[in-house]
Write an enzyme that holds these catalytic residues in place. Structure first.
Site, PDB file in Angstrom:
ATOM      1  N   HIS A 153       3.411   1.460  -2.556  1.00  0.00           N
ATOM      2  CA  HIS A 153       3.136   0.543  -3.658  1.00  0.00           C
ATOM      3  C   HIS A 153       3.953   0.892  -4.895  1.00  0.00           C
ATOM      4  O   HIS A 153       4.358   2.042  -5.100  1.00  0.00           O
ATOM      5  CB  HIS A 153       1.646   0.553  -4.009  1.00  0.00           C
ATOM      6  N   GLU A 192      -4.794   5.331   0.472  1.00  0.00           N
ATOM      7  CA  GLU A 192      -4.291   6.617   0.001  1.00  0.00           C
ATOM      8  C   GLU A 192      -5.234   7.729   0.453  1.00  0.00           C
ATOM      9  O   GLU A 192      -6.414   7.493   0.747  1.00  0.00           O
ATOM     10  CB  GLU A 192      -4.191   6.591  -1.532  1.00  0.00           C
TER      11      GLU A 192
END
EC number: 5.4.2.11
Length: 229
Positions: free
Chosen positions: A8, A86
């Site tokens: 990202h 994550e």
């Protein structure tokens, strides 16, 4: 066969140098620009996708949306899974990395951040930051929701999703893009490239830059390169 991975774009907490993990933060303005630039580079490279995968965290979802929009592929089906989230940074989430290093020592924080098998301090059961309090995880078995993860534990949730869901798509000839996070992608790269437990500490994946893998029939990398120009 080609596989495209993208971390990202810069998030608001990346910008503030905070441990983020499963906390859901948005892209910074710079992160939006990174994601849009990635999409433009993908279009310029002539890369087309049949299916896309991302996490259930806003910063990765928005990055993928910008990539698909800028490459004129908004129609591509998108699958979201918490398994691409994550790494969960436990009780470190929300803390400033520099201040944490000053408190615990730079070496200890480096181990928490980069070691393969060192766990961060875990969240307490009643901590309001527990992911079980987040509606997006309400269908998960509470035992599957971590209170903190190292890269080893992250890999153990990412790779089954790769093997069971993503890899079969590639083997069927479908062109795949994955928009995820620094550590979920480090886990996948470790698996794909066979990187050792010690060597993985040195692997950095930049925000918002597409990483292209060329794979053989066994889905082993034969070439890789970043679209960074």
């Amino acid at each position: 066969m080609k596989l495209v991975l993208i971390r990202h774009g810069q998030s608001e907490w990346n910008k503030l140098n905070l441990f983020t993990g499963w906390h859901d933060v948005d892209l910074s303005q710079e992160g939006v620009v990174e994601a849009m630039t990635a999409g433009k580079r993908i279009k310029e490279a002539g890369l087309e996708f049949d299916v896309a995968f991302t996490s259930v965290l806003t910063r990765a979802i928005k990055t993928l949306n910008y990539v698909l929009e800028e490459s004129d592929q908004m129609w591509v089906p998108v699958h979201k899974s918490w398994r691409l989230n994550e790494r969960h940074y436990g009780a470190l989430q929300g803390l400033n990395k520099q201040e944490t290093a000053e408190k615990y020592g730079a070496d200890q924080v480096q181990k928490w951040r980069r070691s393969y098998d060192t766990l961060p301090p875990l969240l307490e059961e009643n901590d309001e930051r527990q992911a079980k309090n987040d509606r997006r995880y309400q269908l998960l078995d509470t035992h599957a929701i971590p209170a903190g993860e190292n890269l080893k534990v992250t890999l153990e949730r990412v790779i089954p999703y790769w093997m069971d869901t993503i890899a079969p798509e590639i083997k069927e000839g479908r062109r795949v893009v994955i928009a995820a996070h620094g550590n979920s992608l480090r886990a996948l790269v470790k698996f794909l490239e066979g990187i050792g437990d010690d060597e993985i500490m040195d692997l950095e994946i930049p925000t918002g830059v597409p990483l292209v893998y060329e794979l053989n029939d066994d889905l082993k990398p034969v070439n890789k390169y970043y679209l960074d120009k």
